[in-house]
Write an enzyme that holds these catalytic residues in place. Structure first.
Site, PDB file in Angstrom:
ATOM      1  N   CYS A 257       0.824  -1.207   0.000  1.00 48.11           N
ATOM      2  CA  CYS A 257       0.000   0.000   0.000  1.00 48.11           C
ATOM      3  C   CYS A 257       0.865   1.267   0.000  1.00 48.11           C
ATOM      4  CB  CYS A 257      -0.988  -0.032   1.163  1.00 48.11           C
ATOM      5  SG  CYS A 257      -2.400   1.080   0.925  1.00 48.11           S
ATOM      6  N   HIS A 343      -3.949  -5.286  -0.187  1.00 49.19           N
ATOM      7  CA  HIS A 343      -3.643  -5.870   1.122  1.00 49.19           C
ATOM      8  C   HIS A 343      -3.779  -7.400   1.100  1.00 49.19           C
ATOM      9  CE1 HIS A 343      -3.162  -2.352   3.796  1.00 49.19           C
ATOM     10  NE2 HIS A 343      -3.865  -1.751   2.854  1.00 49.19           N
ATOM     11  N   GLU A 345      -2.872  -9.511   3.252  1.00 51.62           N
ATOM     12  CA  GLU A 345      -3.156 -10.082   4.572  1.00 51.62           C
ATOM     13  C   GLU A 345      -4.637 -10.101   4.895  1.00 51.62           C
ATOM     14  OE1 GLU A 345      -3.766  -5.908   5.263  1.00 51.62           O
ATOM     15  OE2 GLU A 345      -2.219  -6.970   4.147  1.00 51.62           O
TER      16      GLU A 345
END
Length: 368
Positions: A257, A343, A345
Site C-alpha cells: 500500500c 492488502h 493479509e
C-alpha cells in the site's frame, strides 16, 4: 429498535451538499476527507485500519454494528477514522462472542457519526464528484458555523500522516522457529501484516516512521518491510529517503500500500491523488507474471503514475487493477525489491494473495 439517545446530526460536504440524519457514537463535531468502502463485512477492521486516519468513512453495506465488537478483530490499538456515515446503525448486537456494542466502542473512542441518511445517493454523489472533505456534527446545526469548521480541515493532498499512527517505540516479535530478521518501517502498519510475517518464521523488529536507516541497519536485518499507512506518499519524505538507502544494500524489500507507493517514489516515479480511490474487499487484480486474477482488499486514495513507469528502465509492472488498469504491483529488475498496492493479509479471496508473503520469505531464504 431505535436508540432514544440519538439526536439530529448534519453532514456538510465541501461542495455545499447537506444531509440530515441521526447521530451515532459521541455527540460532537468532526471533519476529514469523505470516502466510501464497498466491503460487506469487517467494519471493525476498517475502523481500526491506520490507513483511514483523517478520513470519514461511508459504509455501502446497509447495517453496521449488528455483530458488535471484539478485541481480536482490531488492526491497531485505536479507532483511526474521523467519523462514520451509514444507513442503519444497530445499537443491538447478536454475536455471542462480542464484547460490547459499536455505540459504546465509538463513545469510548470519541468518534462522531451520522446514520439514517440515503447512503446510496451519497456514494453516487462522491463517485461522480470525487472524494472531498466533509464535516459531521451532532451539536452544531448552523450551516455557516459548520462551513467555518470545514474550511479548517486540511486537504489530503500533500498531507503527511504516518507520524500520527506509527509506533512511538521500537518493539519486536519473535517466533520460536525464527529463521529471518525483518526490519519493519511502520508508516501505519496493520496487525495482521505482522502476523503473516511472524507465522512464516520472521523475527520482526518494528521501527517508528522517522527512524533513520542507520538505526535499522544496526540490527543487521535480512530484509526490510515497508508498511501501509495514511496520507500523501509524496509527503512521506523520510521514508522515501530510507528506502533509497535500503535499496543500496541490495537486501530483500517488500512494500504494501503506502509502502508500494514509497518504493515507486524512491525510484523517481511520481504518485498522484485518485478521483475516488479504491476501498473495499472486492477489487479484481491481475498478476501479469502468472496470468491469474485475485480478489483483493484495498484501501488507498493515491496511486503510482503508470505513464512514468512505462519509461523506467529498472521497474517492471507485475499487477494491474482490472476495473481501471491502475498499477497494483511492481518489482525491480536489478534488486530483490517488490511491492503491491493492495492488502494480501486481508484475505477476501480468501487466500488469493497470501502467496506474496511466501515469495518474500523465499527471497529472504535465497539471499541468506
Amino acid at each position: 429498535m431505535k436508540n432514544q439517545k440519538t439526536t439530529e446530526a448534519v453532514l456538510l460536504l465541501e461542495d455545499g451538499t447537506i444531509y440530515r440524519g441521526q447521530s451515532l457514537g459521541k455527540i460532537g463535531t468532526s471533519g476529514g476527507e469523505l470516502c466510501f468502502n464497498t466491503g460487506m463485512t469487517g467494519y471493525q477492521e476498517i475502523f481500526t485500519d491506520p490507513s483511514y486516519f483523517g478520513q470519514i468513512v461511508i459504509t455501502t453495506v446497509s447495517h453496521v454494528g449488528n455483530y458488535g465488537v471484539q478485541q481480536e478483530e482490531v488492526e491497531s490499538e485505536n479507532i483511526q477514522i474521523r467519523g462514520l456515515v451509514c444507513k442503519d446503525f444497530s445499537h443491538q448486537f447478536s454475536r455471542k462472542t462480542a464484547e460490547g456494542s459499536l455505540q459504546e466502542y465509538f463513545e469510548k473512542a470519541g468518534v462522531v457519526g451520522i446514520c439514517e441518511i440515503d447512503t446510496r445517493a451519497l456514494v453516487r454523489h462522491i463517485r461522480d464528484k470525487g472524494a472531498m472533505n466533509a464535516v459531521i456534527s451532532s451539536e452544531i446545526t448552523d450551516v455557516a458555523e459548520l462551513q467555518t469548521y470545514l474550511n479548517s480541515v486540511p486537504s489530503m493532498a500533500g498531507l503527511e500522516l504516518s507520524s500520527h499512527v506509527s509506533t512511538a517505540a521500537i518493539y519486536e516479535l519473535k517466533p520460536e522457529d525464527a529463521k529471518y530478521r525483518v526490519a519493519v518501517l511502520d508508516l501505519g502498519i496493520k496487525k495482521n501484516i505482522i502476523n503473516n510475517l511472524v507465522s512464516r518464521g520472521c523475527e520482526v523488529k518494528v521501527f517508528p516512521y522517522n527512524t533513520s536507516f542507520e538505526e535499522m541497519e544496526k540490527w543487521n536485518p535480512d530484509g526490510y518491510f515497508i508498511s501501509n499507512g495514511p496520507g500523501d506518499p509524496a509527503a512521506t519524505t523520510d521514508a522515501v529517503k530510507n528506502v533509497r538507502l535500503m535499496l543500496e544494500k541490495n537486501k530483500p524489500l517488500f512494500g504494501i500500500c503506502l509502502g508500494h507507493q514509497v518504493l515507486a517514489e524512491a525510484n523517481g516515479i511520481a504518485t498522484y491523488k485518485m478521483h475516488n480511490g479504491h476501498r473495499g474487499l472486492n477489487h479484481p487484480v491481475k498478476n501479469l507474471i502468472t496470468g491469474r486474477s485475485e480478489i483483493t482488499s484495498q484501501n488507498h486514495g493515491f496511486v503510482v503514475d503508470a505513464e512514468q513507469l512505462k519509461s523506467h528502465p529498472n521497474i517492471e509492472v507485475t499487477h494491474v487493477n482490472l476495473n481501471d488498469n491502475t498499477i497494483e504491483g511492481i518489482r525491480m529488475k536489478s534488486k530483490p525489491a517488490f511491492s503491491v498496492q493492495y492488502h494480501p493479509e486481508s484475505s477476501p479471496g480468501p487466500h488469493d494473495s497470501t502467496y506474496l508473503f511466501d515469495e518474500f520469505v523465499a527471497i529472504l531464504e535465497k539471499s541468506k
